[in-house]
Scaffold this active site. Structure first.
Site, PDB file in Angstrom:
ATOM      1  CB  CYS A 189      62.834  45.572  20.830  1.00 12.94           C
ATOM      2  SG  CYS A 189      62.056  45.183  22.396  1.00 12.94           S
ATOM      3  CG  HIS A 206      65.787  42.673  20.406  1.00  9.94           C
ATOM      4  ND1 HIS A 206      66.355  43.268  21.508  1.00  9.94           N
ATOM      5  CD2 HIS A 206      64.491  42.441  20.731  1.00  9.94           C
ATOM      6  CE1 HIS A 206      65.442  43.383  22.455  1.00  9.94           C
ATOM      7  NE2 HIS A 206      64.300  42.901  22.016  1.00  9.94           N
ATOM      8  CG  ASN A 225      64.177  42.125  25.833  1.00  9.73           C
ATOM      9  OD1 ASN A 225      64.696  43.202  25.541  1.00  9.73           O
ATOM     10  ND2 ASN A 225      63.145  41.627  25.176  1.00  9.73           N
TER      11      ASN A 225
HETATM   12  C1  LIG Z   1      56.391  35.559  27.438  1.00  8.26           C
HETATM   13  C2  LIG Z   1      56.541  34.094  27.104  1.00  8.26           C
HETATM   14  C3  LIG Z   1      57.858  33.580  27.651  1.00  8.26           C
HETATM   15  C4  LIG Z   1      55.397  33.348  27.753  1.00  8.26           C
HETATM   16  O1  LIG Z   1      55.475  31.996  27.403  1.00  8.26           O
HETATM   17  P1  LIG Z   1      54.147  31.234  26.939  1.00  8.26           P
HETATM   18  O2  LIG Z   1      54.467  29.817  26.830  1.00  8.26           O
HETATM   19  O3  LIG Z   1      53.656  31.920  25.732  1.00  8.26           O
HETATM   20  O4  LIG Z   1      53.260  31.443  28.192  1.00  8.26           O
HETATM   21  P2  LIG Z   1      51.796  32.039  28.329  1.00  8.26           P
HETATM   22  O5  LIG Z   1      51.842  33.534  28.318  1.00  8.26           O
HETATM   23  O6  LIG Z   1      50.903  31.354  27.351  1.00  8.26           O
HETATM   24  O7  LIG Z   1      51.504  31.545  29.786  1.00  8.26           O
HETATM   25  C5  LIG Z   1      51.563  30.173  30.133  1.00  8.26           C
HETATM   26  C6  LIG Z   1      51.376  30.044  31.614  1.00  8.26           C
HETATM   27  O8  LIG Z   1      52.573  30.464  32.294  1.00  8.26           O
HETATM   28  C7  LIG Z   1      52.221  31.399  33.308  1.00  8.26           C
HETATM   29  N1  LIG Z   1      53.323  32.344  33.475  1.00  8.26           N
HETATM   30  C8  LIG Z   1      53.536  33.514  32.845  1.00  8.26           C
HETATM   31  N2  LIG Z   1      54.669  34.066  33.301  1.00  8.26           N
HETATM   32  C9  LIG Z   1      55.177  33.229  34.228  1.00  8.26           C
HETATM   33  C10 LIG Z   1      56.307  33.271  35.046  1.00  8.26           C
HETATM   34  N3  LIG Z   1      57.204  34.292  34.986  1.00  8.26           N
HETATM   35  N4  LIG Z   1      56.532  32.245  35.882  1.00  8.26           N
HETATM   36  C11 LIG Z   1      55.678  31.221  35.965  1.00  8.26           C
HETATM   37  N5  LIG Z   1      54.566  31.125  35.210  1.00  8.26           N
HETATM   38  C12 LIG Z   1      54.315  32.127  34.354  1.00  8.26           C
HETATM   39  C13 LIG Z   1      50.970  32.059  32.799  1.00  8.26           C
HETATM   40  O9  LIG Z   1      50.244  32.631  33.855  1.00  8.26           O
HETATM   41  C14 LIG Z   1      50.244  30.896  32.146  1.00  8.26           C
HETATM   42  O10 LIG Z   1      49.629  30.157  33.172  1.00  8.26           O
HETATM   43  P3  LIG Z   1      48.193  29.475  32.907  1.00  8.26           P
HETATM   44  O11 LIG Z   1      48.413  28.499  31.799  1.00  8.26           O
HETATM   45  O12 LIG Z   1      47.902  28.835  34.213  1.00  8.26           O
HETATM   46  O13 LIG Z   1      47.275  30.589  32.529  1.00  8.26           O
HETATM   47  C15 LIG Z   1      56.498  33.827  25.585  1.00  8.26           C
HETATM   48  O14 LIG Z   1      55.214  34.060  25.088  1.00  8.26           O
HETATM   49  C16 LIG Z   1      57.446  34.663  24.838  1.00  8.26           C
HETATM   50  O15 LIG Z   1      58.634  34.521  24.989  1.00  8.26           O
HETATM   51  N6  LIG Z   1      56.973  35.591  23.976  1.00  8.26           N
HETATM   52  C17 LIG Z   1      57.814  36.534  23.333  1.00  8.26           C
HETATM   53  C18 LIG Z   1      58.016  37.649  24.282  1.00  8.26           C
HETATM   54  C19 LIG Z   1      59.150  38.515  23.944  1.00  8.26           C
HETATM   55  O16 LIG Z   1      60.102  38.097  23.353  1.00  8.26           O
HETATM   56  N7  LIG Z   1      59.024  39.760  24.331  1.00  8.26           N
HETATM   57  C20 LIG Z   1      59.992  40.718  24.097  1.00  8.26           C
HETATM   58  C21 LIG Z   1      59.681  41.306  22.808  1.00  8.26           C
HETATM   59  S1  LIG Z   1      60.815  42.440  22.354  1.00  8.26           S
END
Ligand SMILES: CC(C)(COP(=O)(O)OP(=O)(O)OC[C@H]1O[C@@H](n2cnc3c(N)ncnc32)[C@H](O)[C@@H]1OP(=O)(O)O)[C@@H](O)C(=O)NCCC(=O)NCCS
Length: 339
Positions: free
Chosen positions: A104, A266, A296
């Site tokens: 990224c 980003h 992204n």
């Molecule tokens: C990825 C992201 C959106 C996930 O959100 P979160 O609130 O942290 O979610 P979690 O990973 O803790 O998962 C929460 C729940 O949602 C579920 N989940 C994950 N992806 C899902 C999707 N696409 N649709 C529905 N549910 C989803 C998980 O399985 C989990 O379920 P559970 O509670 O039953 O186990 C968030 O962590 C984030 O934005 N992180 C930064 C990632 C990023 O910017 N990456 C690029 C970097 S350059």
């Protein structure tokens, strides 16, 4: 910039995995993204399309380019890199070509590399491309949904040249890394690691005396060939490091947050951009986001957003533009530009 033509909505993803529009929009802000067309688009071909526009707008030809810098985490080949494929496709002279693998923050790293070569006088026309084709290799089953809903494909390119105008150009770039949590956002397989850094996932040693550890039967059986992301950990680190590296750039140039005309972060996740905006006290018109429609696009996200903002008239001559990126590695960086 170049965006592939296929628009993939959240509803399209709901057809192949267990997810919902509400979940994706609430957590990431993304409504749609573009996916490359198979057998047509690659990171190189999309990068070349963006490069053609950048070169034309600069008023030069591809024959004038003397250095290609290509940032991608989704190269056409494991090797050689997209830089030389670009040199071939654009029928350029036998110029230097360098591939950057900083995910990224690849564009900001590439910008810094290009800037140093311009400032030392070694090169006069540097072509910097950032391009990604994530959609060819993500896990579109429910197992991979936390990652595959976030990423999109696309390319951006810029040409850098020297200037004698001291009020214009790249004021400074600031780069950092912290590999202590390298695997938290990674794609380890296929790879040459032979399980060295893994406590549990070591591939079984093949019977043959040498080789056989790049792609093993075991990896194929377990489908362990996709990116991994600890989303919450990435989020927490990004919202600390982005403001830090933006402040570093401002401090270095004796500037204040209020001097920024446009911050182009980003496009990792709209929530990360909003968090950074509020933490730094920036107004809505000081921050550019387009992740809602593009997703992204990793290395390509900053130059795509820069291009869009410029085309929309949101960047004027003399504006102070701040670019900032954070991603896998972890690596992060910022650049301050006087437009
Ligand atoms: C990825 C992201 C959106 C996930 O959100 P979160 O609130 O942290 O979610 P979690 O990973 O803790 O998962 C929460 C729940 O949602 C579920 N989940 C994950 N992806 C899902 C999707 N696409 N649709 C529905 N549910 C989803 C998980 O399985 C989990 O379920 P559970 O509670 O039953 O186990 C968030 O962590 C984030 O934005 N992180 C930064 C990632 C990023 O910017 N990456 C690029 C970097 S350059």
């Amino acid at each position: 910039m170049y965006l592939p033509e296929n628009i993939i909505t959240n509803a399209d993803l709901m057809k192949v995995m267990d997810t919902s529009d509400e979940w994706i929009v609430e957590r990431t802000g993304i409504k749609e993204r573009r996916f490359a067309t198979r057998y047509k688009d690659t990171s190189t071909t999309m990068g070349v399309e963006a490069a053609k526009i950048a070169i034309e707008r600069t008023g030069i030809t591809s024959q004038d380019i003397d250095f290609i810098v290509f940032a991608t985490l989704s190269p056409d080949y494991f090797f050689p890199g997209c830089g030389v494929l670009t040199q071939r496709m654009m029928k350029m002279k036998e110029v230097a070509a360098l591939d950057i693998r900083n995910q990224c923050s690849g564009f900001v790293y590439g910008l810094s590399v290009a800037d140093q070569f311009i400032k030392t006088g070694m090169y006069k026309n540097v072509l910097l491309i950032a391009s990604e084709t994530h959609s060819y290799a993500l896990d579109f089953s429910t197992r991979g949904r936390n990652i595959s809903v976030i990423f999109g494909d696309g390319a951006g390119a810029v040409v850098l040249q020297p200037t004698t105008n001291s009020n214009k150009g790249i004021l400074s770039t600031h780069l950092h890394s912290d590999g202590s949590e390298a695997e938290l956002l990674s794609m380890m397989n296929p790879g040459f690691h032979a399980g060295r850094f893994m406590s549990e996932k070591k591939p079984p040693i093949p019977e043959k005396p040498y080789g056989g550890l790049f792609i093993t039967e075991d990896l194929l059986e377990k489908e362990d060939l996709y990116p991994f992301m600890d989303g919450p950990a990435v989020f927490k680190k990004a919202v600390i490091k982005l403001p830090e590296v933006i402040m570093e750039a401002l401090d270095k140039n004796d500037l204040k947050i209020s001097d920024i005309n446009l911050l182009i972060p980003h496009q990792a996740n709209l929530r990360i951009s909003q968090y950074v905006q509020h933490k730094m006290g920036l107004r809505d018109d000081q921050v550019y986001n387009n992740i809602q429609k593009i997703g992204n696009t990793t290395a390509a996200s900053v130059p795509i957003a820069l291009c869009e903002a410029w085309e929309d008239g949101k960047i004027q001559d003399g504006d102070l533009i701040c670019l900032a990126a954070f991603g896998s590695g972890f690596t992060w960086g910022s650049a301050l530009l006087k437009w």
